[in-house]
Design an enzyme around this catalytic site. Structure first.
Site, PDB file in Angstrom:
ATOM      1  N   CYS A 124     -10.985   3.245   2.448  1.00  0.00           N
ATOM      2  CA  CYS A 124      -9.654   2.797   2.021  1.00  0.00           C
ATOM      3  C   CYS A 124      -8.652   3.183   3.092  1.00  0.00           C
ATOM      4  O   CYS A 124      -8.506   4.362   3.404  1.00  0.00           O
ATOM      5  CB  CYS A 124      -9.293   3.444   0.696  1.00  0.00           C
ATOM      6  SG  CYS A 124      -7.553   3.247   0.255  1.00  0.00           S
ATOM      7  N   CYS A 128      -2.068  -0.769   1.485  1.00  0.00           N
ATOM      8  CA  CYS A 128      -1.823  -2.057   0.818  1.00  0.00           C
ATOM      9  C   CYS A 128      -0.952  -1.933  -0.413  1.00  0.00           C
ATOM     10  O   CYS A 128      -0.197  -2.847  -0.731  1.00  0.00           O
ATOM     11  CB  CYS A 128      -3.136  -2.716   0.460  1.00  0.00           C
ATOM     12  SG  CYS A 128      -4.417  -2.475   1.674  1.00  0.00           S
ATOM     13  N   THR A 215      -2.570   6.823  -3.552  1.00  0.00           N
ATOM     14  CA  THR A 215      -3.321   6.506  -2.340  1.00  0.00           C
ATOM     15  C   THR A 215      -2.462   6.783  -1.107  1.00  0.00           C
ATOM     16  O   THR A 215      -1.359   6.250  -0.984  1.00  0.00           O
ATOM     17  CB  THR A 215      -3.745   5.024  -2.370  1.00  0.00           C
ATOM     18  OG1 THR A 215      -4.529   4.813  -3.536  1.00  0.00           O
ATOM     19  CG2 THR A 215      -4.551   4.659  -1.145  1.00  0.00           C
ATOM     20  N   GLU A 281      -6.323  10.501  -1.882  1.00  0.00           N
ATOM     21  CA  GLU A 281      -5.557  10.372  -3.124  1.00  0.00           C
ATOM     22  C   GLU A 281      -4.932  11.738  -3.396  1.00  0.00           C
ATOM     23  O   GLU A 281      -5.599  12.763  -3.291  1.00  0.00           O
ATOM     24  CB  GLU A 281      -6.447   9.999  -4.319  1.00  0.00           C
ATOM     25  CG  GLU A 281      -7.476   8.907  -4.056  1.00  0.00           C
ATOM     26  CD  GLU A 281      -6.914   7.529  -3.861  1.00  0.00           C
ATOM     27  OE1 GLU A 281      -5.813   7.260  -4.389  1.00  0.00           O
ATOM     28  OE2 GLU A 281      -7.568   6.718  -3.184  1.00  0.00           O
ATOM     29  N   HIS A 316      -1.717  -6.909  -5.887  1.00  0.00           N
ATOM     30  CA  HIS A 316      -2.624  -5.827  -5.492  1.00  0.00           C
ATOM     31  C   HIS A 316      -4.073  -6.109  -5.873  1.00  0.00           C
ATOM     32  O   HIS A 316      -4.992  -5.654  -5.197  1.00  0.00           O
ATOM     33  CB  HIS A 316      -2.144  -4.503  -6.087  1.00  0.00           C
ATOM     34  CG  HIS A 316      -2.682  -3.310  -5.364  1.00  0.00           C
ATOM     35  ND1 HIS A 316      -2.675  -3.214  -3.988  1.00  0.00           N
ATOM     36  CD2 HIS A 316      -3.271  -2.176  -5.803  1.00  0.00           C
ATOM     37  CE1 HIS A 316      -3.231  -2.074  -3.629  1.00  0.00           C
ATOM     38  NE2 HIS A 316      -3.610  -1.430  -4.705  1.00  0.00           N
ATOM     39  N   TYR A 320      -7.645  -6.231  -3.109  1.00  0.00           N
ATOM     40  CA  TYR A 320      -8.966  -5.604  -3.160  1.00  0.00           C
ATOM     41  C   TYR A 320     -10.025  -6.397  -2.396  1.00  0.00           C
ATOM     42  O   TYR A 320     -11.199  -6.014  -2.351  1.00  0.00           O
ATOM     43  CB  TYR A 320      -9.366  -5.276  -4.606  1.00  0.00           C
ATOM     44  CG  TYR A 320      -8.882  -3.881  -4.943  1.00  0.00           C
ATOM     45  CD1 TYR A 320      -7.518  -3.614  -5.027  1.00  0.00           C
ATOM     46  CD2 TYR A 320      -9.762  -2.819  -5.070  1.00  0.00           C
ATOM     47  CE1 TYR A 320      -7.061  -2.333  -5.255  1.00  0.00           C
ATOM     48  CE2 TYR A 320      -9.311  -1.537  -5.302  1.00  0.00           C
ATOM     49  CZ  TYR A 320      -7.957  -1.296  -5.401  1.00  0.00           C
ATOM     50  OH  TYR A 320      -7.504  -0.017  -5.611  1.00  0.00           O
ATOM     51  N   CYS A 322     -10.041  -6.046   0.456  1.00  0.00           N
ATOM     52  CA  CYS A 322     -10.381  -4.997   1.432  1.00  0.00           C
ATOM     53  C   CYS A 322     -11.852  -4.618   1.317  1.00  0.00           C
ATOM     54  O   CYS A 322     -12.504  -4.311   2.313  1.00  0.00           O
ATOM     55  CB  CYS A 322      -9.508  -3.773   1.221  1.00  0.00           C
ATOM     56  SG  CYS A 322      -9.809  -2.917  -0.364  1.00  0.00           S
ATOM     57  N   GLU A 470     -12.995   3.655  -6.598  1.00  0.00           N
ATOM     58  CA  GLU A 470     -11.691   3.014  -6.423  1.00  0.00           C
ATOM     59  C   GLU A 470     -11.794   1.525  -6.754  1.00  0.00           C
ATOM     60  O   GLU A 470     -10.866   0.930  -7.294  1.00  0.00           O
ATOM     61  CB  GLU A 470     -11.199   3.209  -4.991  1.00  0.00           C
ATOM     62  CG  GLU A 470      -9.757   2.786  -4.798  1.00  0.00           C
ATOM     63  CD  GLU A 470      -9.273   3.080  -3.396  1.00  0.00           C
ATOM     64  OE1 GLU A 470     -10.035   2.846  -2.442  1.00  0.00           O
ATOM     65  OE2 GLU A 470      -8.136   3.541  -3.256  1.00  0.00           O
TER      66      GLU A 470
HETATM   67 FE1  SF4 Z   1      -7.181   1.014  -0.184  1.00  0.00          FE
HETATM   68 FE2  SF4 Z   1      -8.112  -1.440  -0.626  1.00  0.00          FE
HETATM   69 FE3  SF4 Z   1      -6.061  -0.451  -2.065  1.00  0.00          FE
HETATM   70 FE4  SF4 Z   1      -5.797  -1.166   0.523  1.00  0.00          FE
HETATM   71  S1  SF4 Z   1      -6.251  -2.525  -1.262  1.00  0.00           S
HETATM   72  S2  SF4 Z   1      -4.967   0.654  -0.439  1.00  0.00           S
HETATM   73  S3  SF4 Z   1      -7.749  -0.481   1.363  1.00  0.00           S
HETATM   74  S4  SF4 Z   1      -8.195   0.263  -2.044  1.00  0.00           S
HETATM   75 FE    FE Z   2      -5.515   0.909  -4.672  1.00  0.00          FE
END
Ligand code: SF4
Ligand code: FE
Length: 512
Positions: A124, A128, A215, A281, A316, A320, A322, A470
Site C-alpha cells: 500500500c 490514494c 493509512t 496504519e 475510493h 482499490y 491498486c 486491507e
Molecule cells: Fe493503499 Fe490501495 Fe488505499 Fe492506495 S487505494 S491507499 S494503495 S490500499
Molecule cells: Fe485504504
C-alpha cells in the site's frame, strides 16, 4: 451558535496559528529524496513498542512505509505522462496524487498510475485516500455553499493551490473509533469516540477525538479530518471537516503493528521478503487541536455527512485497483518460482497462472469501467460510477485471497519451512542447506530464497496487510459494498423487463 456540551470543552489552549503561518513551514518538494527530507525534524509525537520514536524517518519499521510514498514522487519525475497532470488551478503540472479530476480520462489515468505503483512497491503506497478526499471536498464544499451560503469552496481552492505548489501529501483521517456501534456520536459515553469540535474561538475551532487505522497518517504533511458516517442534528459538533498539518500541536500518533514487522529489525534483507517497501496504519489522536477558519470546510452542516461518505466511497472503492499491481507481482512471483523449480512447463502451473490473471484482470475491468462511466457533479468535477466502484472493491475483498492461495500452491511448502538467511550463511549449516535446497541447476539458491520470501511477505507477512486484510476491510468491509449494491441494483426496474418479456405486464394492464 452554541451547541457544545460543557463536558466537551476541556479548556486546553494552543497556539492559534493562521493558515499563512502553517503554510510557511513548507517548501516545494520535487524528488523522493526531498520528500524524505521534508519528514525529518518535525518533532511529532509517535509511540511504537511502548517507546517514543526519536526520528520516525530513521526507524527500521517505519522507513519502508516512507519509501513507498517516496516512490510516488520519483514516479512523477520518471514518467510524467502517467504520474503528473496539468492543473488548471495553478496552471502548472502537478503530481497526479494532487490533481483535481476534470474528466473521466483523469480517473482512468489515476487507476493506471495506481496499478503501476502497486507493481513498483508490492504494498500500500498510502496516498490514494488523500487523493480521493481532494476529489470529494471539491464537490461537497461547493454543494454546502449552495445550500447554506457558506464560503467553504473558496477556502478549499485556496488550500489546494498551496498543496499543489508545495507538492505535499494529504492524508485522509476518516475512521472514528466509533465506540458502542448501537449509539450515535452524540450518545456515546465518551464524547471523544467520534472526532468533534471542542471549542470555537474568534480565530478558528478546536477538535478532539481520534482517527483509527489511518493509512500513511504519520507520513502525511497534512491530514483532512472528516465525518465517517451520517450525522443527525444532535451530532452537529461531529459534522466537521478540517485540514491540519501533521505536526500540529496536540497530535499524537500510535503506530499499528503488522505481521512479521520485526523482521525489519533483523540483519540481512532476504528474510524481509520486500526489504524496501511497506504500508502504514496509525491511530492519530487529536487532543484539542486548533484549526484556523481558513482550513475549516464543514462545521455543523450535518445533512452533508452521509453524501460526503458516499462520494468518498465511490472514488475510493475504485482506487482499490491498486491491488491489481500487487496481483501482477503475485503472478510474476508464482511463475518465477515454477521456473526455479523446473515446473514451468507443467500444464497445471500454466492453468493456475491463467486463473490468477483472470481474477486480477476482473478487478481491473470493474475499476477502469467505473472511471470511464464517471459523471459530472455540480462543482464541475467527475465522480466514479458508484455501482461499478462497489463491484470493484467487492471483487477486491475476495480475489486477492484466491490469487494468494494459488501463489502459495505454486510456491510449495518451502515458503513456510525455509531456514533463515543466517543459517544459509553459517559455516556448517550453510553448505548443507545449499546442497539440499538447490532447484534447477543454473538458478542460484538465493533467487529461490528471495522469491519464496516475497510470496510469504505478501500473503502472510508484513505486506499481507496491504494485499489481503486491507483488501477486505479498507474503504469499507464487504458488507458495506453489499449495502451499496442493494441500494443501487434497481430490482423493480429489472422485474419490469422480465414481466414485459414473459407477457405478464400486458395481462397486468388488462386486469387493471
Ligand atoms: Fe493503499 Fe490501495 Fe488505499 Fe492506495 S487505494 S491507499 S494503495 S490500499
Ligand atoms: Fe485504504
Amino acid at each position: 451558535m452554541e451547541h457544545i456540551p460543557d463536558r466537551i470543552d476541556t479548556g486546553v489552549q494552543r497556539r492559534e496559528e493562521s493558515a499563512a503561518e502553517r503554510w510557511a513551514r513548507f517548501a516545494p518538494i520535487t524528488t523522493g529524496d526531498e520528500y524524505v527530507a521534508s519528514l525529518r525534524n518535525r518533532g511529532v509525537t509517535v509511540y511504537l513498542f511502548g517507546e517514543l520514536v526519536a526520528e520516525p524517518v530513521d526507524h527500521p519499521i517505519i522507513r519502508p512505509s516512507i519509501n513507498a510514498l517516496k516512490r510516488t514522487y520519483d514516479l512523477a519525475v520518471e514518467d510524467p505522462d502517467l504520474a503528473t497532470a496539468h492543473s488548471l488551478l495553478i496552471d502548472a503540472p502537478v503530481n497526479r496524487f494532487l490533481h483535481i479530476v476534470g474528466s473521466p480520462h483523469d480517473l482512468v489515468m489515476k487507476n493506471r498510475m495506481q496499478r503501476r505503483m502497486g507493481q513498483l512497491t508490492g504494498t500500500c503506497f498510502q496516498r490514494c485516500a488523500g487523493l480521493d478526499t481532494i476529489s470529494v471536498l471539491h464537490s461537497i464544499t461547493y454543494d454546502i455553499d449552495q445550500a447554506h451560503g457558506t464560503s467553504y469552496h473558496q477556502r478549499y481552492l485556496d488550500f489546494m493551490k498551496e498543496a499543489q505548489r508545495n507538492n505535499i501529501i494529504l492524508g485522509a483521517g476518516m475512521t472514528d473509533p466509533k465506540g458502542d456501534r448501537s449509539k450515535r456520536p452524540s450518545e456515546q459515553a465518551d464524547p471523544d469516540l467520534f472526532l468533534h469540535v471542542s471549542r470555537r474561538t474568534e480565530k478558528g475551532i478546536y477538535v478532539r477525538g481520534a482517527k483509527a487505522h489511518m493509512t500513511g497518517g504519520l507520513n502525511s504533511h497534512w491530514i483532512a479530518v472528516m465525518p465517517t458516517m451520517n450525522m443527525g442534528e444532535k451530532d452537529r459538533d461531529y459534522a466537521v471537516v478540517g485540514l491540519v498539518p501533521g505536526d500540529a500541536e496536540g497530535i499524537t500518533y500510535i503506530y499499528g503493528r503488522q505481521s512479521c514487522d520485526t523482521r525489519a529489525m533483523e540483519a540481512g534483507d532476504i528474510d524481509k521478503g520486500n526489504a524496501q517497501y511497506g504500508g502504514q496504519e496509525v491511530l492519530v489522536v487529536f487532543d484539542d487541536v486548533f484549526i484556523p477558519h481558513a482550513h475549516v470546510l464543514m462545521d455543523g452542516e450535518y445533512g452533508f455527512a452521509q453524501e460526503m461518505v458516499a462520494r468518498f466511497t465511490a472514488y475510493h472503492r475504485a482506487s482499490y485497483v491498486c491491488k491489481t499491481g500487487l496481483g501482477d507481482v503475485m503472478v510474476g512471483a508464482a511463475a518465477a518460482i515454477a521456473d526455479y523449480n523446473g515446473a514451468d512447463a507443467a500444464s497445471h502451473v500454466k492453468d493456475k497462472l491463467v486463473e490468477m490473471t483472470h481474477l486480477n484482470e476482473t478487478i481491473f475491468s470493474s475499476a477502469i469501467a467505473s472511471s470511464h462511466e464517471a459523471r459530472q457533479l455540480p462543482s464541475g468535477i467527475f465522480m466514479n460510477d458508484a455501482m461499478l466502484a462497489n463491484v470493484c472493491k467487492h471483487n477486491v475483498t475476495r480475489f486477492p485471497y484466491e490469487i494468494s492461495r494459488l501463489a502459495q500452491d505454486l510456491a510449495g511448502g518451502l515458503m513456510v519451512t525455509l531456514p533463515s538467511e543466517q543459517d544459509f550463511d553459517h559455516d556448517v549449516a550453510g553448505p548443507i542447506l545449499k546442497k539440499y535446497f538447490q532447484g534447477r541447476a543454473n538458478v542460484p539458491i538465493e533467487f529461490r530464497q528471495r522469491m519464496l520470501r516475497l510470496v510469504e511477505n505478501m500473503t502472510l507477512g508484513r505486506n499481507a496487510v496491504g494485499y489481503l486484510t486491507e483488501s477486505l476491510h479498507g474503504a469499507g468491509s464487504p458488507q458495506a459494498q453489499r449495502i451499496q449494491i442493494l441500494r443501487g441494483m434497481e430490482v423493480e426496474r429489472k422485474k419490469g423487463y422480465a414481466r414485459d418479456l414473459a407477457g405478464i405486464r400486458q395481462q397486468e394492464h388488462g386486469a387493471a
